[in-house]
Design a protein around this motif. Structure first.
Motif, mmCIF file in Angstrom:
data_model
loop_
_atom_site.group_PDB
_atom_site.id
_atom_site.type_symbol
_atom_site.label_atom_id
_atom_site.label_comp_id
_atom_site.label_asym_id
_atom_site.label_seq_id
_atom_site.Cartn_x
_atom_site.Cartn_y
_atom_site.Cartn_z
ATOM 1 N N THR A 147 0.809 -1.215 0.000
ATOM 2 C CA THR A 147 0.000 0.000 0.000
ATOM 3 C C THR A 147 0.844 1.267 0.000
ATOM 4 O O THR A 147 0.302 2.374 0.020
ATOM 5 C CB THR A 147 -0.931 0.025 1.232
ATOM 6 O OG1 THR A 147 -0.149 -0.085 2.432
ATOM 7 C CG2 THR A 147 -1.927 -1.120 1.181
ATOM 8 N N HIS A 152 -4.749 1.418 -3.880
ATOM 9 C CA HIS A 152 -5.186 0.254 -3.112
ATOM 10 C C HIS A 152 -6.516 0.522 -2.404
ATOM 11 O O HIS A 152 -6.871 1.659 -2.117
ATOM 12 C CB HIS A 152 -4.140 -0.130 -2.066
ATOM 13 C CG HIS A 152 -3.883 0.970 -1.075
ATOM 14 N ND1 HIS A 152 -2.910 1.931 -1.273
ATOM 15 C CD2 HIS A 152 -4.492 1.291 0.096
ATOM 16 C CE1 HIS A 152 -2.934 2.780 -0.256
ATOM 17 N NE2 HIS A 152 -3.879 2.427 0.580
ATOM 18 N N VAL A 154 -8.484 -1.477 0.914
ATOM 19 C CA VAL A 154 -8.449 -2.548 1.910
ATOM 20 C C VAL A 154 -9.855 -2.727 2.468
ATOM 21 O O VAL A 154 -10.496 -1.762 2.897
ATOM 22 C CB VAL A 154 -7.457 -2.236 3.048
ATOM 23 C CG1 VAL A 154 -7.526 -3.319 4.129
ATOM 24 C CG2 VAL A 154 -6.038 -2.133 2.501
ATOM 25 N N VAL A 169 -2.850 3.142 5.209
ATOM 26 C CA VAL A 169 -3.816 2.750 4.178
ATOM 27 C C VAL A 169 -4.702 3.940 3.823
ATOM 28 O O VAL A 169 -5.237 4.621 4.698
ATOM 29 C CB VAL A 169 -4.672 1.562 4.678
ATOM 30 C CG1 VAL A 169 -5.901 1.370 3.802
ATOM 31 C CG2 VAL A 169 -3.837 0.290 4.688
ATOM 32 N N TYR A 172 -10.105 2.505 3.122
ATOM 33 C CA TYR A 172 -10.387 1.413 4.057
ATOM 34 C C TYR A 172 -11.899 1.303 4.250
ATOM 35 O O TYR A 172 -12.567 2.281 4.596
ATOM 36 C CB TYR A 172 -9.703 1.688 5.390
ATOM 37 C CG TYR A 172 -9.855 0.601 6.426
ATOM 38 C CD1 TYR A 172 -9.085 -0.551 6.364
ATOM 39 C CD2 TYR A 172 -10.763 0.727 7.477
ATOM 40 C CE1 TYR A 172 -9.218 -1.546 7.317
ATOM 41 C CE2 TYR A 172 -10.897 -0.269 8.438
ATOM 42 C CZ TYR A 172 -10.121 -1.395 8.353
ATOM 43 O OH TYR A 172 -10.256 -2.394 9.287
#
Length: 205
Positions: A147, A152, A154, A169, A172
Motif C-alpha cells: 500500500t 489500493h 483494503v 492505508v 479502508y
C-alpha cells in the motif's frame, strides 16, 4: 439487545443443548426475516476513509486481488469472488493462508508493477481459541509494502480494529461479518452500485 439474545437462548434451552432448534431455524429462514437481515448487512457497510478517492472502483483497470484468509476457513470468500469477478473481469486473484510459504510473499511483490491497483480483502474474526487478534506478521509487513505509493483498497470482514495496524492505508472499508450477502453487498458498494451507510461503532486511531 444482550438481554433479548440471552432470553431467546433460555427459551430454547441452548444452555443444555447447543444445537439450533428447528423452530428457530424456520423463523430465521422466513423471507421477511431474511429481508431484514439483508437490509441490516447493507446498512452496516462502512467507508472509514478514502483519502485518494480511489472509490468507486474502475472495472476497466487491471486489479490484483489479494485475499487474506486469516480465519483459515476454506471457500469463505467464494461469494465475494463471484460478485467481484462479475464486476471486474480482468481480476487476478491470490489467496493467502496461515500456512502460505514465504516465497509466495516475495513473488507477489515482484509482480506488483504489472497491475494498476490492488484490492486487499481481509477475512479475520476475533473468536474463541484463536491464539491472536492481530494479523500474521508476514501479512502485516506485506500490506505495508503493497500500500506504499500504490493505488489500493483494503476491505475487512470481521475485526475493524485492524486499521490501527496499518494507518498508512488510504482507502479502508469494513463489514463486520463475512455473511455471503455482506460480501456481495460490499462489492456493489465498492463499484458505486450501493451507498456506504454504516458508521464505526468505535474510534480508530
Amino acid at each position: 439487545s444482550v438481554k433479548r439474545i440471552l432470553n431467546a437462548k433460555q427459551q430454547y434451552h441452548l444452555w443444555e443443548n447447543r444445537q439450533q432448534p428447528k423452530e428457530a431455524l424456520t423463523i430465521l429462514q422466513n423471507s421477511e426475516i431474511q429481508g431484514i437481515v439483508y437490509r441490516i448487512l447493507e446498512d452496516s457497510l462502512t467507508l472509514v476513509q478514502d483519502k485518494r478517492h480511489y472509490l468507486p472502483l474502475n472495472p476497466e483497470k487491471k486489479w490484483l486481488h489479494l485475499i487474506v484468509n486469516d480465519d483459515n476457513i476454506p471457500f469463505i470468500a467464494q461469494p465475494w469472488l463471484q460478485m467481484l469477478e462479475s464486476h471486474a473481469p480482468t481480476l487476478n486473484i491470490l489467496e493467502l493462508f496461515e500456512e502460505t510459504e514465504d516465497h509466495v510473499f516475495s513473488l507477489l511483490q515482484t509482480h506488483l508493477s504489472e497491475f494498476e491497483g490492488i484490492i486487499i480483502a481481509i477475512f479475520s474474526h476475533v473468536k474463541a481459541w484463536k491464539d491472536r487478534i492481530a494479523l500474521d506478521p508476514r501479512v502485516l509487513s506485506l500490506i505495508h509494502s503493497l500500500t506504499s505509493g500504490f493505488p489500493h483498497v483494503v476491505v475487512t470482514f470481521g475485526n475493524p480494529y485492524l486499521l490501527n495496524a496499518f494507518p498508512e492505508v488510504q482507502t479502508y472499508t469494513c463489514a463486520y461479518f463475512a455473511h455471503p450477502y455482506a460480501q456481495t453487498a460490499m462489492v456493489k458498494a465498492l463499484f458505486g452500485v450501493l451507498p456506504f451507510k454504516g458508521q464505526l461503532p468505535i474510534t480508530l486511531s
